[in-house]
Scaffold this motif. Structure first.
Motif, PDB file in Angstrom:
ATOM      1  N   LEU A  29       0.822  -1.214   0.000  1.00  0.00           N
ATOM      2  CA  LEU A  29       0.000   0.000   0.000  1.00  0.00           C
ATOM      3  C   LEU A  29       0.853   1.258   0.000  1.00  0.00           C
ATOM      4  O   LEU A  29       0.613   2.179  -0.788  1.00  0.00           O
ATOM      5  N   TYR A  78     -11.411   8.111  -8.443  1.00  0.00           N
ATOM      6  CA  TYR A  78     -12.454   7.273  -7.847  1.00  0.00           C
ATOM      7  C   TYR A  78     -13.066   6.357  -8.911  1.00  0.00           C
ATOM      8  O   TYR A  78     -13.275   5.157  -8.685  1.00  0.00           O
ATOM      9  N   LYS A 249      -7.949  -4.224  -2.655  1.00  0.00           N
ATOM     10  CA  LYS A 249      -7.946  -3.426  -1.426  1.00  0.00           C
ATOM     11  C   LYS A 249      -7.018  -2.222  -1.538  1.00  0.00           C
ATOM     12  O   LYS A 249      -7.386  -1.100  -1.174  1.00  0.00           O
ATOM     13  N   ASN A 250      -5.810  -2.436  -2.037  1.00  0.00           N
ATOM     14  CA  ASN A 250      -4.776  -1.399  -1.985  1.00  0.00           C
ATOM     15  C   ASN A 250      -4.926  -0.322  -3.054  1.00  0.00           C
ATOM     16  O   ASN A 250      -4.539   0.827  -2.821  1.00  0.00           O
ATOM     17  N   LEU A 253      -7.503   2.410  -1.881  1.00  0.00           N
ATOM     18  CA  LEU A 253      -6.941   3.107  -0.724  1.00  0.00           C
ATOM     19  C   LEU A 253      -5.801   4.033  -1.140  1.00  0.00           C
ATOM     20  O   LEU A 253      -5.736   5.195  -0.715  1.00  0.00           O
ATOM     21  N   ILE A 257      -6.047   8.131  -0.702  1.00  0.00           N
ATOM     22  CA  ILE A 257      -5.113   8.785   0.224  1.00  0.00           C
ATOM     23  C   ILE A 257      -4.196   9.748  -0.511  1.00  0.00           C
ATOM     24  O   ILE A 257      -4.022  10.905  -0.104  1.00  0.00           O
TER      25      ILE A 257
END
Length: 488
Positions: A29, A78, A249-250, A253, A257
């Motif tokens: 990540l 996004y 998942k990563n 994120l 971030i």
């Protein structure tokens, strides 16, 4: 199938994949966050916020454009999070466009990005690195042009070696220089906050400065090009998604971030600049951050050129790392030379693709019209990214069966597509000659597509030349085709 059998099969699959010669998921990540931040923060925020200011005419309007550009990029990222977790293939929007709109449109995107945009950007940022590395040695004048270009060559070649040798090396370089550039911007931001507490707020107004004339909707739209150029890179992690651990998942994120952080940092940096510099100061400055440092840091002003050099060095590394994967993806789709889709057997890096990116960047270093080329095809970049976002509603319609770990509300791609149309069409109207030149440059890809891709039945002697050249380079570089589908 019971649980133990399923786990055994999964373990067997993992072992096969561990032995396969292919791009390996080595990035966590934090590496993903640093790739995006490192690619987004280059030289632009340090050197030329005046591009936004010259189109808006006032400090407050410029701040709105910077903040809006960040929000716009966040919306796009996004949307790309859904696309990237749904289509986990190297290549990002090139791959998405290929899936939705076919090989011809995808090739034009690949052509302009690989042959002009990415190598030009690499050359420009390498030149910025050289200039600011040498600047402390030439305090009273500009460094010699020959020395600047020579150091830029060294920079590109050194980072090419790093990216060819080991993915972990390149991510460590990216991590280190990302922290360095964030430290630089935080230093400027803290200085600006101190200035604001001292009451230095006289430049924060919507009043148009007399130095900027004829501000209208078209000039504001053009100012978004400068703002968005500084944010460029938010989609770069999608280009290397096969090398990201646990991408479902990563990826989202890392995108959220990094884009949120860069938007806040950029906006605060612009506010910090204008706590000390007027519109006239910014418009006349060669490098805004250097002028800011000279006003406030005294004999310590040399640290800003050092920070800029660190930032641009990391930027070159990030572009080389991600852009080589675009070459790799194009070759996998048979739209680039076959050799570019091969992996170095000892280091498991896409060495031919990295070297190809390096050679094109070195060629552009010799050009005096690098900036003109970027300006000509700039509209195509945002048009292509907008088309990439358009893949999201298209796939919702055509492929509702695809697994979607993230499901974006369709209002967001709609907003992004409409905004992309606006920032693409308005500058076309404002600069039709430049747009026509850019369109002609893009269309040079049409005969290339017809001859090298669409024409399947090439003469045997010509095909033999291609095959022999590939074999020679394969032996020279010790590379083999990627084993992406290991059989159990």
């Amino acid at each position: 199938m019971d649980k133990s059998t399923k786990n055994d099969k999964q373990q067997k699959s993992n072992n096969v994949n561990d032995d396969a010669i292919c791009l390996k998921p080595k990035m966590g990540l934090m590496n993903g966050i640093n790739v995006i931040i490192g690619c987004m923060i280059g030289s632009g925020i340090f050197i030329s916020p005046k591009g936004v200011l010259s189109g808006t005419g006032s400090v407050n309007m410029a701040i709105i454009v910077w903040l809006s550009s960040g929000i716009f990029s966040l919306i796009g990222s996004y949307c790309y999070a859904e696309l990237g977790t749904m289509i986990t293939k190297t290549g990002a929007d090139y791959t998405y466009i290929m899936e939705c709109f076919g090989p011809f449109i995808a090739f034009l995107r690949l052509w302009i990005e690989c042959m002009i945009v990415r190598p030009c950007n690499t050359a420009i940022i390498a030149l910025a690195f050289s200039f600011y590395t040498l600047r402390p040695f030439y305090p009273d004048c500009d460094p010699p042009g020959f020395a600047i270009r020579l150091l830029a060559i060294v920079c590109i070649c050194l980072l090419t070696f790093v990216n060819c040798w080991d993915v972990k090396w390149s991510t460590r370089v990216q991590d280190f220089f990302t922290y360095g550039k964030l430290l630089a911007l935080c230093t400027i931001i803290i200085t600006g906050i101190v200035q604001l507490f001292k009451g230095n707020v006289e430049y924060f107004t919507f009043k148009q400065d007399p130095l900027v004339e004829n501000v209208d909707i078209s000039t504001i739209a053009l100012s978004f090009y400068s703002g968005l150029f500084a944010y460029n890179g938010w989609n770069y992690l999608n280009f290397v998604i096969e090398e990201l651990k646990d991408p479902h998942k990563n990826l989202p994120l890392a995108i959220f971030i990094s884009c949120s952080l860069v938007t806040i940092v950029y906006t605060m940096t612009i506010i910090a600049f204008h706590s000390t510099l007027s519109v006239a100061d910014v418009l006349s400055a060669e490098a805004v951050a250097v002028t800011f440092a000279e006003r406030l840091y005294g004999w310590m002003a040399w640290i800003v050129p050092v920070f800029v050099a660190m930032s641009t060095f990391g930027g070159v590394n990030g572009i080389l790392f991600t852009s080589s994967r675009l070459f790799f993806a194009g070759a996998e789709q048979k739209q680039m030379p076959e050799i570019l889709a091969m992996i170095q057997v000892n280091h498991l890096t896409p060495t031919p693709a990295v070297i190809g990116m390096c050679l094109l960047s070195l060629i552009y270093l010799a050009s005096k019209d690098i900036y003109a080329l970027i300006n000509y095809v700039g509209f195509a970049t945002w048009l292509a990214i907008g088309l990439g976002v358009a893949c999201l509603p298209y796939l919702r319609w055509k492929r509702p069966d695809l697994h979607r770990p993230i499901r974006v509300n369709l209002i967001w791609p709609t907003i992004y597509i409409l905004a992309s149309i606006f920032i693409t069409i308005v500058p076309m109207i404002a600069d039709p000659k430049g747009t026509l030149t850019g369109a002609l440059i893009i269309l040079t890809g049409v005969p290339v597509y017809v001859i090298f891709i669409a024409w399947k039945n090439k003469p045997r002697f010509l095909q033999a030349i291609f095959d022999n050249s590939t074999l020679f380079l394969q032996k020279l570089l010790v590379v083999v085709p990627s084993e992406k589908q290991a059989k159990l």
